[in-house]
Scaffold this active site. Structure first.
Site, PDB file in Angstrom:
ATOM      1  CD1 TRP A 130     -24.046  22.325 -51.014  1.00 42.98           C
ATOM      2  CD2 TRP A 130     -26.067  21.421 -51.744  1.00 42.98           C
ATOM      3  NE1 TRP A 130     -23.913  21.652 -51.992  1.00 42.98           N
ATOM      4  CE2 TRP A 130     -24.846  21.103 -52.745  1.00 42.98           C
ATOM      5  CE3 TRP A 130     -27.158  21.353 -52.091  1.00 42.98           C
ATOM      6  CZ2 TRP A 130     -25.047  20.551 -53.933  1.00 42.98           C
ATOM      7  CZ3 TRP A 130     -27.478  20.389 -53.120  1.00 42.98           C
ATOM      8  CH2 TRP A 130     -26.483  20.020 -53.959  1.00 42.98           C
ATOM      9  CG  ASP A 211     -30.509  17.599 -48.685  1.00 44.34           C
ATOM     10  OD1 ASP A 211     -30.579  16.770 -49.336  1.00 44.34           O
ATOM     11  OD2 ASP A 211     -29.864  18.735 -49.388  1.00 44.34           O
ATOM     12  CE  LYS A 246     -21.593  14.131 -51.078  1.00 43.95           C
ATOM     13  NZ  LYS A 246     -22.369  15.006 -51.894  1.00 43.95           N
TER      14      LYS A 246
HETATM   15  C1  LMR Z   1     -20.556  19.477 -51.744  1.00 39.34           C
HETATM   16  O1  LMR Z   1     -21.331  20.165 -50.957  1.00 39.34           O
HETATM   17  O2  LMR Z   1     -19.663  19.906 -51.965  1.00 39.34           O
HETATM   18  C2  LMR Z   1     -21.301  18.396 -52.411  1.00 39.34           C
HETATM   19  O3  LMR Z   1     -22.814  18.166 -52.051  1.00 39.34           O
HETATM   20  C3  LMR Z   1     -21.084  18.120 -53.927  1.00 39.34           C
HETATM   21  C4  LMR Z   1     -21.700  19.341 -54.667  1.00 39.34           C
HETATM   22  O4  LMR Z   1     -22.484  18.954 -55.622  1.00 39.34           O
HETATM   23  O5  LMR Z   1     -21.702  20.673 -54.159  1.00 39.34           O
END
Ligand code: LMR
Length: 396
Positions: A130, A211, A246
């Protein structure tokens, strides 16, 4: 003094929502940020959450501070959700859980505690991971290194490469794992692969940092926690950051939990005291509203059922959208097989498009996805399926 600060580009994920909001094209589609939407494109307040909010308004008698760790009832309920009933680490009183401002708060507080224990500790993150993991954890001072994870060519996890790197990780380093619904790839470890990861962590003294932002969006509430429950049952130390954005749809309420499994009860008490001193110095105490709702829902059998049934519908809707998207894309063209999208889980999948093609989707079709070609499948609707599929095929 602030003249030294240059203007930064928009956030790679949140910036898309801002650009989308400004777009006047009536056909626009937001597949950027990971937010669940129903079939009319609305992010609903879950029925159990709405019911709990009514109860809360009736029951709340004060706005005085909450305890520094958040509501004890919420922590106990979250712990059960995360670890399941009768988990050995919980039974041994080695687990400490606190409420945090969302999953991001949990990740950052964990990083701050790691820093206190071992300044500049090394955390290994998946490639890709992420986008926000990097600043969120790196800015706390952790030293970040990478392990291979998703193979863009085969649209699957390169597990042998991942395992080979994990085996080389020095004792005492940490590894960041996604419990389920890997963000951004949607490619999850199987139970057998989790077993092998646990073997390596145990044999090599690696500390897992898990996570879990999407519990219930992959295979189910229990199934999605398989890996972390296994790690927590076999290893002396595990860190778990959980988001309720979520699975309770509580995005803006910033509801999350941070849980540490410590080696023994005495270390758990010491670690918890340090944890609370970290949060005291950062924000004193967590927001209360989202946690109070979780507390109410998970301590009321009817509301728990209402919540988990709706979560099941949400999970099944996303799985259905995945199948529809594959059918639609594969019918419209034969040059690429998009079947992998139906095998992936959670909100995200990579389309496998170049940045130029991603930008073309935005400029010519008002379809918003991240530059990495990650789509939030949860943002699709049956109505928009045809438009989105045709646009993707047009830019291929
Ligand atoms: C995402 O990856 O789109 C979500 O986890 C929201 C974010 O805060 O990035």
């Amino acid at each position: 003094m602030f003249e030294t600060l240059p203007l930064l580009p928009a956030d790679p994920i949140l910036g898309l929502s801002i650009a989308y909001a400004k777009d006047t094209n009536p056909l626009k589609v937001d597949l950027g940020v990971g937010v669940y939407k129903n079939d009319v494109g609305v992010t609903p307040i879950m029925a159990a959450v709405a019911a709990a909010e009514k109860l809360r308004i009736q029951q709340e008698t004060t706005k005085a501070y909450t305890p520094p760790a958040g509501y004890p009832g919420a922590n106990e309920a979250c712990q059960k959700l995360i670890y399941g009933a009768g988990h050995p680490a919980v039974e041994a009183n080695r687990v400490r859980t606190i409420q945090t401002p969302g999953g991001c708060g949990a990740l950052r507080v964990a990083a701050e505690l790691i820093q206190r224990a071992k300044r500049g500790a090394t955390l290994w993150v998946s490639v890709p991971t992420w986008a926000n993991h990097i600043p969120l954890l790196g800015n706390a001072g952790l030293s970040l290194k990478e392990y291979p994870y998703y193979d863009y060519a085969t649209h699957s996890i390169n597990f042998p490469a991942m395992l080979a790197t994990l085996k080389e990780i020095p004792r005492g380093d940490l590894v960041l794992l996604h419990a389920c619904c890997h963000n951004p790839s949607g490619a999850d470890l199987s139970c057998e692969q989790w077993n092998q990861v646990a073997d390596v962590c145990e044999a090599n003294g690696i500390i897992p940092f898990v996570d879990m932002a999407y519990q219930g969006f992959g295979e189910g509430l229990e199934e999605d926690a398989y890996g972390l429950r296994l790690l927590a049952s076999r290893l002396p130390e595990v860190i778990i950051a959980t988001s309720f954005s979520k699975n309770f749809g509580l995005y803006r309420e910033r509801a999350g939990a941070l849980s540490f499994v410590f080696a023994d009860e005495a270390q758990a008490d010491a670690g918890n005291s340090q944890l609370l001193s970290v949060t005291r110095a950062l924000y004193s105490m967590p927001p209360s509203h989202g946690a109070a709702l979780i507390d109410l829902i998970l301590h009321n059998g009817e509301l728990t059922k209402l919540w988990s049934d709706e979560l099941t519908l949400m999970r099944e809707r996303i799985a259905g959208l995945r199948v529809q998207l594959v059918q639609s894309l594969n019918q419209l063209q034969k040059q690429r097989d998009f079947s992998f999208i139906a095998n992936e889980r959670g909100m995200f999948s990579f389309l496998g498009l170049s940045v130029e093609k991603v930008h073309k989707l935005k400029s010519e079709y008002s379809i918003y996805i991240t530059d990495t070609s990650r789509i939030s499948v949860a943002g699709l609707t049956a109505e928009k399926m045809d438009y989105v599929s045709k646009a993707i095929v047009a830019v291929l």
